[in-house]
Scaffold this motif. Structure first.
Motif, mmCIF file in Angstrom:
data_model
loop_
_atom_site.group_PDB
_atom_site.id
_atom_site.type_symbol
_atom_site.label_atom_id
_atom_site.label_comp_id
_atom_site.label_asym_id
_atom_site.label_seq_id
_atom_site.Cartn_x
_atom_site.Cartn_y
_atom_site.Cartn_z
ATOM 1 N N LYS A 1 0.814 -1.223 0.000
ATOM 2 C CA LYS A 1 0.000 0.000 0.000
ATOM 3 C C LYS A 1 0.844 1.269 0.000
ATOM 4 N N THR A 2 1.908 1.283 0.785
ATOM 5 C CA THR A 2 2.739 2.483 0.874
ATOM 6 C C THR A 2 3.353 2.873 -0.469
ATOM 7 N N PRO A 3 3.938 1.933 -1.227
ATOM 8 C CA PRO A 3 4.474 2.315 -2.540
ATOM 9 C C PRO A 3 3.400 2.888 -3.460
ATOM 10 N N LEU A 4 2.178 2.364 -3.374
ATOM 11 C CA LEU A 4 1.089 2.857 -4.209
ATOM 12 C C LEU A 4 0.783 4.325 -3.910
ATOM 13 N N PHE A 5 0.727 4.668 -2.642
ATOM 14 C CA PHE A 5 0.379 6.029 -2.242
ATOM 15 C C PHE A 5 1.323 7.052 -2.860
ATOM 16 N N PHE A 6 2.618 6.817 -2.755
ATOM 17 C CA PHE A 6 3.579 7.778 -3.276
ATOM 18 C C PHE A 6 3.677 7.735 -4.795
ATOM 19 N N LEU A 7 3.409 6.577 -5.372
ATOM 20 C CA LEU A 7 3.426 6.472 -6.824
ATOM 21 C C LEU A 7 2.284 7.267 -7.448
ATOM 22 N N ILE A 8 1.115 7.255 -6.819
ATOM 23 C CA ILE A 8 -0.020 8.024 -7.326
ATOM 24 C C ILE A 8 0.310 9.515 -7.310
ATOM 25 N N ILE A 9 0.901 9.969 -6.225
ATOM 26 C CA ILE A 9 1.263 11.384 -6.127
ATOM 27 C C ILE A 9 2.249 11.777 -7.231
ATOM 28 N N SER A 10 3.291 10.961 -7.406
ATOM 29 C CA SER A 10 4.299 11.297 -8.406
ATOM 30 C C SER A 10 3.749 11.204 -9.826
ATOM 31 N N SER A 11 2.781 10.315 -10.043
ATOM 32 C CA SER A 11 2.183 10.179 -11.375
ATOM 33 C C SER A 11 1.408 11.433 -11.760
ATOM 34 N N PHE A 12 0.638 11.969 -10.813
ATOM 35 C CA PHE A 12 -0.103 13.189 -11.103
ATOM 36 C C PHE A 12 0.843 14.377 -11.280
ATOM 37 N N LEU A 13 1.935 14.400 -10.502
ATOM 38 C CA LEU A 13 2.938 15.442 -10.701
ATOM 39 C C LEU A 13 3.541 15.341 -12.092
ATOM 40 N N ASN A 14 3.765 14.115 -12.539
ATOM 41 C CA ASN A 14 4.330 13.897 -13.860
ATOM 42 C C ASN A 14 3.406 14.434 -14.949
ATOM 43 N N ILE A 15 2.114 14.187 -14.813
ATOM 44 C CA ILE A 15 1.144 14.678 -15.793
ATOM 45 C C ILE A 15 1.153 16.201 -15.849
ATOM 46 N N LEU A 16 1.105 16.839 -14.687
ATOM 47 C CA LEU A 16 1.077 18.301 -14.635
ATOM 48 C C LEU A 16 2.352 18.901 -15.233
ATOM 49 N N MET A 17 3.491 18.294 -14.912
ATOM 50 C CA MET A 17 4.749 18.821 -15.446
ATOM 51 C C MET A 17 4.881 18.564 -16.939
ATOM 52 N N ASP A 18 4.365 17.422 -17.412
ATOM 53 C CA ASP A 18 4.334 17.160 -18.854
ATOM 54 C C ASP A 18 3.608 18.277 -19.586
ATOM 55 N N LEU A 19 2.422 18.585 -19.115
ATOM 56 C CA LEU A 19 1.608 19.621 -19.751
ATOM 57 C C LEU A 19 2.298 20.976 -19.691
ATOM 58 N N ALA A 20 2.896 21.277 -18.543
ATOM 59 C CA ALA A 20 3.556 22.574 -18.379
ATOM 60 C C ALA A 20 4.771 22.703 -19.296
ATOM 61 N N LEU B 1 8.959 22.891 -24.663
ATOM 62 C CA LEU B 1 10.226 22.156 -24.636
ATOM 63 C C LEU B 1 10.199 20.876 -25.458
ATOM 64 N N GLY B 2 9.031 20.517 -26.015
ATOM 65 C CA GLY B 2 8.938 19.352 -26.885
ATOM 66 C C GLY B 2 9.248 18.042 -26.191
ATOM 67 N N VAL B 3 9.902 17.141 -26.920
ATOM 68 C CA VAL B 3 10.181 15.808 -26.412
ATOM 69 C C VAL B 3 11.075 15.856 -25.171
ATOM 70 N N ARG B 4 12.035 16.779 -25.155
ATOM 71 C CA ARG B 4 12.916 16.893 -23.988
ATOM 72 C C ARG B 4 12.123 17.249 -22.735
ATOM 73 N N GLY B 5 11.098 18.088 -22.878
ATOM 74 C CA GLY B 5 10.262 18.449 -21.744
ATOM 75 C C GLY B 5 9.560 17.254 -21.141
ATOM 76 N N LEU B 6 9.145 16.308 -21.993
ATOM 77 C CA LEU B 6 8.508 15.093 -21.497
ATOM 78 C C LEU B 6 9.470 14.304 -20.610
#
Length: 457
Positions: A174-193, A200-205
């Protein structure tokens, strides 16, 4: 393996040496299934944004690097998986000192290996993509940029996975899941930004992905050392333990080589894929992401069986190991038979999530239908592999990895040369490879050698 006082169990941990096997696997597996889905977000979101917000060449560029970067990731992640199994065996036997010493030595092993692999991948990115994979000119620069940045952040991925495998070894999924969900949503937001707003194109991803992975590793590590009793290390735990290192390296290196063989086979296969042009590369990239979602749920079952087997193997509880195999095969069969009609009915819609081009969508839909016919042998691989890995069978990973690499290297060339198959031979070869590896896995499970130390009635 020395038996000491029982490791203190937190509420989030599960002792798999007692209780109903099906209930234990479901309760442990469900967080891992969710976690595997979110883990795929790191690359799936990159793929979607590349195809939707940049162009098809960007999609192909991200996809063309996937197999080579997976080769580097597989080597260190296989080592982390082996470490997690050693932890589960110590945990099942009640060896407190063994658990804690393994944690200390694990970070030494993984830190050194992941730094080496990441630097190597960064230095070899361009020559490998040019001379090794014959990457098409129109996507080369994007592919080099993406792969280089991902390799720089590789150590973050390896450290997070090590912490996750250790927690899973003690029954905490359960613990790994909790932090993975947080980082996944951060990844989505940063991808879009980085892509839409900063351009920044592909490098930004890639930058968004490695940033999210480092955050996930840092936060989960801090939490584990502060909150999990198994991470409450003592002074005497901080020493190099030759016996533990040898155990971790024997199993971990074998699993790393298994993963490395499989990843290397994809690298070689990528060269064949690239020869068909950007459309087929894009279609193969999209279908691979969908197949990963299917595979990840089977992987969750296999990883759950590894922890279940590891704990019961450490406790010398052979009957429960055998029960785990029976329950695992039943669960796998239900899942495989359910996914087959879903792929056939919704294949077109699934492809549209990744790309807009009609030609790519048409390729992908047919390809997924071909692969869905082989889900039962695919599931058999994960069940048998989970049991054997959990028991610490150091021979099987090499056998399995070699068999899969051979199939993925030889069969695509053969099947693509058949006139009525042509490019579809890429996906037929994958299915046939799954079938052969499944037979190999079942054969190894049926042998007696890996069962040393278990007591069967």
């Amino acid at each position: 393996m020395k038996i000491n006082s029982k490791v203190k169990t937190k509420e989030s941990s599960i002792d798999m040496t007692k209780g109903n096997t099906f209930s234990l696997l479901i309760s442990f597996m469900f967080p891992m299934m969710l976690g595997n889905i979110f883990q795929q977000f790191y690359n799936i979101v990159d793929t979607i944004i590349a195809g939707k917000f940049i162009d098809a060449n960007a999609l192909a560029a991200v996809g063309s690097t996937g197999n080579i970067t997976n080769l580097f990731f597989a080597l260190a992640n296989g080592l982390a998986a082996g470490i997690g199994i050693i932890v589960s065996q110590f945990y099942g036997s009640g060896d407190v000192s063994g658990v804690r010493k393994t944690i200390c030595n694990a970070f030494l092993i993984v830190g050194a290996s992941s730094a080496f692999v990441g630097i190597l991948g960064f230095l070899l990115a361009r020559p490998v993509l040019i001379y090794g994979l014959k990457t098409p000119d129109e996507i080369l620069e994007g592919a080099v940029s993406y792969m280089s940045v991902i390799c720089i952040g590789f150590i973050g991925t390896a450290l997070y996975n090590t912490i996750s495998f250790i927690l899973r070894g003690t029954g905490d999924s359960k613990t790994p899941l909790f932090f993975l969900i947080i980082s996944s949503f951060l990844n989505i937001l940063m991808d879009l930004a980085f892509v839409i707003f900063l351009g920044l194109g592909v490098r930004g991803l890639a930058i968004a992905t490695i940033t999210a992975q480092f955050l996930s590793a840092a936060v989960s590590g801090i939490y584990a050392f502060k909150s999990n009793s198994n991470f409450k290390l003592k002074k005497e735990d901080f020493s190099v333990d030759r016996e533990i290192i040898v155990k971790c390296m024997q199993l971990g290196s074998s699993m790393a080589l298994q993963s490395g063989f499989i990843a290397l086979s994809f690298v070689i296969l990528q060269r064949v894929i690239n020869s068909f042009g950007a459309v087929v590369v894009a279609a193969f990239t999209a279908t691979s992401k969908i197949e990963n979602l299917v595979n990840m749920q089977l992987k969750a079952l296999g990883d759950s069986l590894s922890t279940y087997t590891g704990q019961n193997y450490g406790a010398r509880n052979g009957d429960r190991v055998r029960k785990g195999y029976q329950v695992g095969m039943s669960m796998m069969a239900v899942y495989a038979l359910l996914m087959f009609p879903i792929i056939w009915i919704f294949g077109d819609s699934l492809m549209r999530v990744f790309v807009n081009e009609p030609e790519v969508i048409a390729f992908g839909k047919t390809a997924m239908r071909i692969l869905s016919s082989f889900y039962l042998p695919l599931g058999t691989i994960y069940v048998c592999r989970g049991i054997l890995n959990g028991a610490g069978d150091a021979k099987f990973p090499l056998i399995s990895g070699a068999a899969e690499m051979t199939g993925r290297v030889v069969f695509p060339v053969f099947f693509c040369a058949i006139p009525f198959l042509g490019v579809w031979g890429l996906w037929v070869a994958t299915g046939v490879t799954w079938t052969i590896v499944a037979v190999t896995a079942f054969t190894r499970y049926s042998m007696k050698g890996w069962k040393a130390g278990l007591i069967y009635t």
